[in-house]
Design an enzyme around this catalytic site. Structure first.
Site, PDB file in Angstrom:
ATOM      1  N   ASP A 283      -3.293   4.369   2.781  1.00 49.00           N
ATOM      2  CA  ASP A 283      -3.627   4.728   4.167  1.00 49.00           C
ATOM      3  C   ASP A 283      -3.306   6.198   4.394  1.00 49.00           C
ATOM      4  OD1 ASP A 283      -4.424   2.186   4.865  1.00 49.00           O
ATOM      5  OD2 ASP A 283      -2.487   1.606   5.712  1.00 49.00           O
TER       6      ASP A 283
ATOM      7  N   ASP B 137       0.852  -1.178   0.000  1.00 47.02           N
ATOM      8  CA  ASP B 137       0.000   0.000   0.000  1.00 47.02           C
ATOM      9  C   ASP B 137       0.896   1.238   0.000  1.00 47.02           C
ATOM     10  OD1 ASP B 137       1.077   0.301   2.516  1.00 47.02           O
ATOM     11  OD2 ASP B 137      -0.817   0.275   3.600  1.00 47.02           O
TER      12      ASP B 137
ATOM     13  N   ASP C  88       1.381   4.774   2.328  1.00 47.46           N
ATOM     14  CA  ASP C  88       0.964   5.376   3.605  1.00 47.46           C
ATOM     15  C   ASP C  88       1.355   6.849   3.659  1.00 47.46           C
ATOM     16  OD1 ASP C  88       0.388   2.687   5.049  1.00 47.46           O
ATOM     17  OD2 ASP C  88       2.455   2.447   4.345  1.00 47.46           O
TER      18      ASP C  88
END
Ligand code: ATP
Ligand code: MN
Ligand code: MN
Length: 389
Positions: free
Chosen positions: A313, A204, A206
């Site tokens: 995120d 992902d 962040d």
């Protein structure tokens, strides 16, 4: 006896936060094996065993050379009997039977596939496994009850399996920066997690967001996500409000890794660049506004479209907590865990992503930078690229 050449092993510190751990090291042939056993222990809800294997692997990552014999390990900390047995077998036979049988086991493979779905934790995956389910397809086929997060996880499964590249992370950074500055000029955005540690790929991307004027950051997340939604850049998002109150929470709870910042777990729609997009003709046929969220988990077919889904995120922190948040969201997970363990066991302090509390002096220790936090903790500063424990 202190034979020469063992000095690095003898000097190896026992907490990962006392050591420099580069991204690339010389012992992946051992650390990958130990991490399979760690992962499997996690799937079996055995955290103690899992952490023991991860600590052992982490020590080997910090070695300046490839391990050639058990002699090389004589002075190293954190290597339990079990880890040593596994390492010995790999050194002698080229592989460990326990590791190979774990790798091949149906439980390991299914748990890996099911926990690989966004929104699915070990407990849920384990229940599904015991019910005979084996893959994301099985979940759809058998009409399992999925929450909104898991529906998105199944829908974008193939895309989310593919590693996110640094180049893609940079494009996402631009998108986030644009969004944040559109709704709050002067806000500061920092890339966190694996990419801050120098990783070339991640699962992902962040980000940590703050504003130098404390208070300006309050309620920022819904504004950011609304802006992104209007631009058609968000496939999924779930925002959690800030629930941190210093007075009420008291000292940071050392046991929990979860912080209380306003945060957003999301899935971005990333247009493939002209260079990387093979079938651009199909791109226009698929639009983000066509019934997203309302439909069931019909799968997105990545190859046929001009975009891909990427997990992102977002975390918003008040300026006064920014250094703690930065430290807490840079990782690695083991490095974070070891920092908190060091603080508690060696310093009688309690560290979280919000604050550092000194139980002896009964006060919160302030910090504007990560360097100051390391200093409070009596640790040598370890830069992000050396926190790949
Ligand atoms: P990857 O490349 O796989 O994404 P990563 O190191 O970036 O690796 P993440 O799971 O994205 O891993 O986590 C990044 C950092 O954020 C870690 O240091 C982790 O401790 C922290 N973190 C992740 N989830 C939470 C959470 N729910 N609460 C607090 N901190 C978290
Ligand atoms: Mn990450
Ligand atoms: Mn993350």
């Amino acid at each position: 006896p202190k034979p020469n050449g063992d000095s690095t092993a003898m000097l190896m510190k026992s907490y990962a936060c006392q050591r420099r751990t580069p991204l690339k090291h010389h012992n992946s042939f051992l650390t990958e094996a130990l991490e399979i056993l760690a992962q499997n222990a996690e799937y079996n809800d055995n955290e103690g065993r899992s952490v023991a294997f991860r600590r052992a692997a982490s020590v080997l990552k910090a070695l300046p050379r490839r391990v050639r014999s058990m002699q090389d390990l004589r002075w190293l900390p954190c290597l339990g009997d079990h880890s040593q047995r596994v390492i010995k077998e790999i050194l002698e036979d080229g592989s460990s039977r326990e590791v190979e049988s774990t790798r091949q086991s149906e439980q390991y493979q299914v748990m890996k596939a099911l926990t690989g779905i966004f929104g699915v934790g070990v407990r849920t995956a384990d229940r599904w496994f015991r019910e005979g389910l084996r893959s994301p397809d099985d979940l759809i086929r058998t009409g399992q009850q999925l929450n909104r997060e898991q529906q998105a996880g199944v829908q974008y499964y193939d895309d989310l399996q593919k590693p996110v590249t640094k180049a893609e992370a940079d494009v996402i950074s631009d998108m986030v920066e644009k969004a944040v500055h559109a709704v709050l000029p002067g806000a500061e955005i920092q890339l966190m997690g694996g990419f801050r540690r120098g990783k070339e790929v991640g699962h992902d991307v962040d980000f940590l967001i703050t504003h130098p004027e404390e208070g300006k950051e309050e309620g920022l997340m819904p504004k950011i996500t609304n802006w992104l939604k209007e631009q058609g850049l968000l496939l999924y998002q779930k925002t959690t409000r800030n629930s941190y109150l210093e007075k009420m929470d008291g000292p940071a709870r050392a046991s929990s890794n979860m912080d209380r910042f306003e945060r957003c777990f999301s899935i971005f729609k990333l247009q493939k660049s002209a260079a990387s997009c093979k079938s651009s003709s199909a791109a226009s046929a698929e639009d983000v506004s066509t019934g997203r969220e309302s439909e069931g988990p019909a799968e997105h077919h990545p190859e046929a479209s001009g975009w891909r889904a990427v997990r992102v995120d977002l975390v918003v922190s008040p300026y006064s907590q920014f250094a703690f948040a930065t430290l807490g969201w840079t990782g690695s997970k083991l490095f974070e865990r070891e920092l908190r363990r060091w603080a508690g066991q060696e310093k009688h302090m309690s560290l979280s992503s919000h604050a550092l509390y000194d139980s002896k002096q009964n006060l919160y220790l302030r910090a504007k930078t990560e360097e100051e936090i390391f200093a409070h903790l009596g640790l040598e500063f370890i830069p992000p690229s050396e926190r790949n424990a």
